[in-house]
Design a protein around this motif. Structure first.
Motif, short mmCIF file in Angstrom:
data_model
loop_
_atom_site.label_atom_id
_atom_site.label_comp_id
_atom_site.label_asym_id
_atom_site.label_seq_id
_atom_site.Cartn_x
_atom_site.Cartn_y
_atom_site.Cartn_z
N GLU A 61 0.83 -1.21 0.00
CA GLU A 61 0.00 0.00 0.00
C GLU A 61 0.87 1.26 0.00
OE1 GLU A 61 -4.14 -0.93 2.29
OE2 GLU A 61 -2.33 -1.46 3.38
N VAL A 62 1.91 1.25 0.80
CA VAL A 62 2.79 2.43 0.86
C VAL A 62 3.53 2.61 -0.47
CG1 VAL A 62 4.69 3.54 2.08
CG2 VAL A 62 3.04 2.18 3.35
N HIS A 63 4.05 1.50 -1.00
CA HIS A 63 4.73 1.58 -2.29
C HIS A 63 3.76 2.08 -3.37
CE1 HIS A 63 7.25 0.61 -5.71
NE2 HIS A 63 6.21 -0.01 -6.24
N GLY A 64 2.52 1.60 -3.31
CA GLY A 64 1.51 2.01 -4.28
C GLY A 64 1.29 3.52 -4.25
N VAL A 65 1.30 4.08 -3.08
CA VAL A 65 1.08 5.53 -2.96
C VAL A 65 2.32 6.29 -3.45
CG1 VAL A 65 0.77 7.42 -1.33
CG2 VAL A 65 -0.67 5.38 -1.17
N VAL A 66 3.50 5.87 -2.99
CA VAL A 66 4.72 6.58 -3.39
C VAL A 66 4.86 6.57 -4.91
CG1 VAL A 66 7.25 6.56 -3.28
CG2 VAL A 66 5.92 6.09 -1.22
N SER A 67 4.56 5.43 -5.52
CA SER A 67 4.77 5.32 -6.97
C SER A 67 3.65 5.96 -7.78
CB SER A 67 4.94 3.85 -7.36
OG SER A 67 3.81 3.11 -6.96
N PHE A 68 2.51 6.22 -7.15
CA PHE A 68 1.39 6.82 -7.89
C PHE A 68 1.65 8.30 -8.22
CE2 PHE A 68 -2.59 9.15 -8.24
CZ PHE A 68 -3.33 8.35 -9.10
N TYR A 69 2.26 8.99 -7.25
CA TYR A 69 2.38 10.46 -7.38
C TYR A 69 3.70 10.85 -8.02
CZ TYR A 69 -1.66 10.50 -4.30
OH TYR A 69 -2.91 10.31 -3.77
N HIS A 70 3.62 11.67 -9.08
CA HIS A 70 4.82 12.07 -9.82
C HIS A 70 5.84 12.78 -8.92
CE1 HIS A 70 2.79 10.98 -13.46
NE2 HIS A 70 1.86 11.90 -13.31
N TYR A 71 5.34 13.49 -7.91
CA TYR A 71 6.23 14.34 -7.11
C TYR A 71 7.17 13.53 -6.22
CZ TYR A 71 7.62 17.67 -3.46
OH TYR A 71 8.33 18.42 -2.58
N PHE A 72 6.69 12.39 -5.72
CA PHE A 72 7.52 11.61 -4.81
C PHE A 72 8.59 10.87 -5.60
CE2 PHE A 72 3.48 11.57 -2.18
CZ PHE A 72 3.92 12.60 -1.36
N ARG A 73 9.83 10.95 -5.13
CA ARG A 73 10.91 10.27 -5.85
C ARG A 73 11.61 9.28 -4.93
NH1 ARG A 73 14.00 13.45 -9.01
NH2 ARG A 73 15.70 12.01 -8.58
N MET B 280 -9.44 13.07 -5.52
CA MET B 280 -8.90 13.97 -4.49
C MET B 280 -9.26 13.46 -3.09
SD MET B 280 -9.56 17.97 -4.00
CE MET B 280 -11.17 17.60 -3.47
N LEU B 281 -10.46 12.94 -2.92
CA LEU B 281 -10.86 12.42 -1.60
C LEU B 281 -9.99 11.22 -1.24
CD1 LEU B 281 -14.75 12.73 -1.93
CD2 LEU B 281 -13.20 14.23 -0.65
N GLU B 282 -9.73 10.35 -2.22
CA GLU B 282 -8.85 9.20 -1.97
C GLU B 282 -7.48 9.70 -1.51
OE1 GLU B 282 -9.31 5.52 -2.67
OE2 GLU B 282 -11.28 6.32 -2.15
N SER B 283 -6.98 10.70 -2.20
CA SER B 283 -5.66 11.25 -1.89
C SER B 283 -5.63 11.84 -0.47
CB SER B 283 -5.28 12.31 -2.93
OG SER B 283 -3.98 12.78 -2.70
N LEU B 284 -6.71 12.56 -0.12
CA LEU B 284 -6.80 13.12 1.23
C LEU B 284 -6.84 12.02 2.29
CD1 LEU B 284 -9.38 16.05 1.02
CD2 LEU B 284 -7.04 16.20 1.89
N GLU B 285 -7.38 10.86 1.91
CA GLU B 285 -7.42 9.75 2.86
C GLU B 285 -6.09 9.03 2.94
OE1 GLU B 285 -10.77 7.19 2.07
OE2 GLU B 285 -12.21 8.82 2.27
N GLY B 286 -5.11 9.49 2.15
CA GLY B 286 -3.78 8.90 2.22
C GLY B 286 -3.58 7.74 1.25
N LYS B 287 -4.37 7.72 0.20
CA LYS B 287 -4.29 6.60 -0.75
C LYS B 287 -3.83 7.07 -2.12
CE LYS B 287 -8.34 4.64 1.54
NZ LYS B 287 -9.80 4.66 1.37
N ARG B 288 -3.67 6.10 -3.04
CA ARG B 288 -3.45 6.44 -4.44
C ARG B 288 -4.66 7.23 -4.92
NH1 ARG B 288 -0.18 2.72 -7.36
NH2 ARG B 288 -1.58 2.76 -9.14
#
Lengths: 166, 526
Positions: A61-73, B280-288
């Protein structure tokens, strides 16, 4: 970017401190990742299990979030990060030529760092500076009406490698 | 006793600073200190007359007068002219700011204070009508506040144009111990900067709108989801939030009432899709930031599953004036079903780029010619993209269309968030169509197939067509792909990407022929 040292142990101490401070925020993962990247300039992959444990998430889950957003490197950037806007307003004012020029001048492509470690070149899609396109961002400074010559003088002003060579 | 100091206004706004306004302020301060000048620098926001930035203003007995552009290389000479002694003796003198034609012809309701006040001065804000809307709202029942917004005709300014009051009504009518207000400040559309200007130049108007929204629907927590690409807006908003807490406009017992509201700023991380409300709501919840299926609507099950108002910055910043002056006053502006004003943003290859707040109903040509003054390059204008990267490219034959949500839908275009990006005749429209698909591929959240895969196939098809590989068959395939994306995507990202592609194909078909392409065109002028 902070000046935290690069030792894995210190990274771990840092992330634990950040987690402790922010973990009670609703949806704490993005604020934690932001703080970490503010401090270190990137999110070391080795820290993902620590974050996962701290927030009771899976590593995936954490990797999924880090890799989803362009800003995080996931790797350290060069000393300066240069973002060139590739979006339509800047295209209308010659950003396609600027992109080519910048990659040639820094001898690196987008998402790469120049050989001397001075510049990381990134694409960005709109800096909200569309009244003065093309736009370029270096750190938190935005520049307007950037053509090849202005880009070169920006780079020259930021570059320290020449001094180091001498 | 020291003599009264004359105020000299130096804008602090991303675009003004991108042209050197910070440096100008530093040099002026040095002159003041060195020569003991009777001046005091005020960092205001920008009036949005960007071709004149950095635009300085001096306080005079007749009112504020403007000079511009005063770039860093001109500031020493400007200070030498000592304009505070005799204001009209400078070649870059523009007269009274309020009389500048570009400003005078606008109807600034939402932007009334932008560029006028010091952004985080609560005193300035209150002196210019700030918190009048909140005072009115505090004396009203929640239903009356919602009805006032509904009656005003305000529609979501983020681009979807959904009636704001109806959204609020749904949240008000949904019983829950926890409700949220979320401000969508993820202004990712190229060619738009009106949200940025509000946040940098008049942040309290956004805060006031958020507080009124919370009061209306019974929410006690709010978030502003701001894009990472706006560092100055982040700084100004955080400062404004601190000031509001310190002065009892946020937190417990707001403005002496028994109403409490907490507000927090959250940063995005460079994902265009997070401007879509469920992402955006997903993102605010800390998700993809993956898009949710609707229903349920966020108004019923939004942030953390609770009833949530999600509004754009401009929608919220317009609420205070609606409450302060009444629904009828706002209603009086506009045309047809589009009431009030829209802050248009002139961008791209345009001579007089800037913020133009106008009532709905003027034509696009009025904007491009009367305000924009043609292209910056001086070459003929060929195409205009309205409404961001998911908006249509309009040829000159469509520029007489009224600036009105419904009139734009009729020509298969969108008004969106009001961004207007002009291109001159060096543009290659096949490159623009290809970029629309490429952008969708880069920014797709990946949840639905038409958007995730369709955009990649779209790039490939356009490449084939332009390379002369079975162009007739591939054009049919491309149209088929556009049809699928438009009808089967989960959200507007995949659903609207065909709009710019189809408009380029329809109105600029010659650019997709093999022998066209950039090589046979004049080179663009930066």
């Amino acid at each position: 970017m902070g000046l935290a040292s690069n030792s894995p142990l210190e990274h771990e101490n840092l992330v634990e401190r950040i987690i402790k401070e922010l973990q009670d925020l609703p949806g704490a993962l993005l604020p934690i990742l932001h703080r970490l990247q503010d401090e270190l300039g990137f999110i070391p992959p080795a820290l993902l299990p620590v974050i996962a444990t701290g927030l009771n998430l899976s590593r995936a889950e954490v990797h999924g979030v880090v890799s989803f957003y362009h800003y995080f490197r996931s790797s350290p950037p060069g000393r300066n990060t240069i973002q060139i806007c590739r979006a339509e307003s800047c295209q209308a004012m010659g950003s396609r030529a600027l992109e080519v020029h910048a990659q040639r001048a820094l001898r690196c492509k987008f998402n790469q760092t120049s050989a001397d470690g001075e510049f990381t070149l990134l694409a960005v899609y709109c800096l909200g500076n569309c009244a003065c396109s093309p736009a370029v961002r270096v750190g938190d400074e935005v520049y307007g009406h950037v053509d090849a010559a202005k880009f070169d003088s920006l780079v020259a002003a930021l570059s320290t490698s020449e001094v180091q060579v001498k | 006793m020291t003599a009264a100091l004359t105020k000299i206004y130096v804008p602090r706004d991303t675009t003004a600073c991108s042209l050197g306004a910070d440096r100008v302020a530093v040099v002026i301060q040095q002159h003041i200190e060195k020569n003991q000048l009777p001046l005091e620098i005020v960092r205001n926001g920008s009036r949005g007359l960007y071709w004149l930035e950095p635009m300085l203003e001096l306080e005079t007995e007749q009112g504020r007068v403007a000079y511009g552009p005063i770039t860093p290389d001109k500031v020493d000479e400007f200070m030498a002219a000592a304009c505070w002694l005799r204001s009209d003796q400078h070649p870059l003198y523009l007269g009274l700011t309020e009389d500048i034609d570009y400003l005078k012809r606008q109807q600034r309701l939402t932007f009334a204070r932008v560029g006028v006040i010091a952004p985080t001065s609560l005193e300035d804000y209150c002196q210019h009508g700030g918190f009048a809307g909140l005072r009115t709202a505090l004396a009203m029942k929640p239903q009356a506040i919602v009805s006032c917004v509904t009656d005003s005709g305000l529609r979501g300014r983020g681009g979807a144009a959904f009636p704001t009051g109806i959204k609020w009504q749904t949240v008000l009518d949904t019983a829950s111990p926890q409700k949220y207000i979320v401000c969508n400040a993820d202004e990712g559309d190229s060619g738009t900067y009106s949200d940025r200007m509000i946040m940098e130049s008049d942040p309290f108007s956004l805060l006031e709108g958020l507080i009124i929204a919370a009061l209306a629907v019974g929410a006690d927590r709010g978030y502003i989801y701001l894009r990472e690409e706006y560092p100055l807006a982040e700084e100004v908003l955080n400062r404004a939030i601190d000031v509001a807490y310190a002065n009892g406009y946020l937190g417990k017992a707001i403005a002496g009432s028994n109403f409490s509201f907490d507000l927090e700023l959250r940063l995005g991380a460079g994902a265009y899709i997070c401007g879509e409300e469920t992402s955006m709501l997903e993102s605010l919840e800390g998700k993809r930031g993956e898009v949710r299926s609707k229903p349920p609507l966020p108004a019923i099950s939004g942030l953390f599953g609770q009833p949530t108002v999600v509004n754009n910055v401009i929608s919220l910043a317009t609420v205070p004036i609606i409450l302060a002056q009444g629904a009828e006053h706002y209603q009086r502006y506009g045309a047809g079903r589009c009431r009030g004003t829209l802050p248009f943003q002139l961008a791209g290859n345009i001579k007089y780029a800037g913020l133009v707040e106008l009532a709905f109903g003027y034509s696009l040509r009025d904007l491009l010619e009367d305000f924009g003054g043609g292209t910056r390059s001086g070459r003929p204008m060929r195409a205009v993209q309205v409404g961001g990267p998911l908006g249509a490219y309009l040829p000159e034959s469509q520029w007489d269309t009224a600036l009105d949500y419904e009139a734009f839908i009729e020509i298969d275009a969108v008004l969106g968030h009001g961004g207007v990006v002009a291109f001159d005749d060096t543009v290659d429209m096949s490159e623009q169509a290809r970029f629309s698909m490429e952008f969708c591929a880069i920014e797709s959240c990946g949840k639905c197939t038409p958007c995730r895969i369709g955009s990649v196939r779209g790039v490939e098809l356009i490449d084939k067509i332009c390379a002369g590989k079975a162009p007739a068959q591939n054009s049919i395939l491309l149209e088929d792909l556009c049809y699928t994306m438009a009808n089967a995507s989960l959200c507007a990202m995949g659903g609207m990407t065909p709009i710019p592609v189809r408009s380029a194909l329809e109105h600029f078909a010659e650019d997709f022929e093999v022998d066209a392409g950039p090589a046979s065109r004049p080179s663009p002028q930066a």
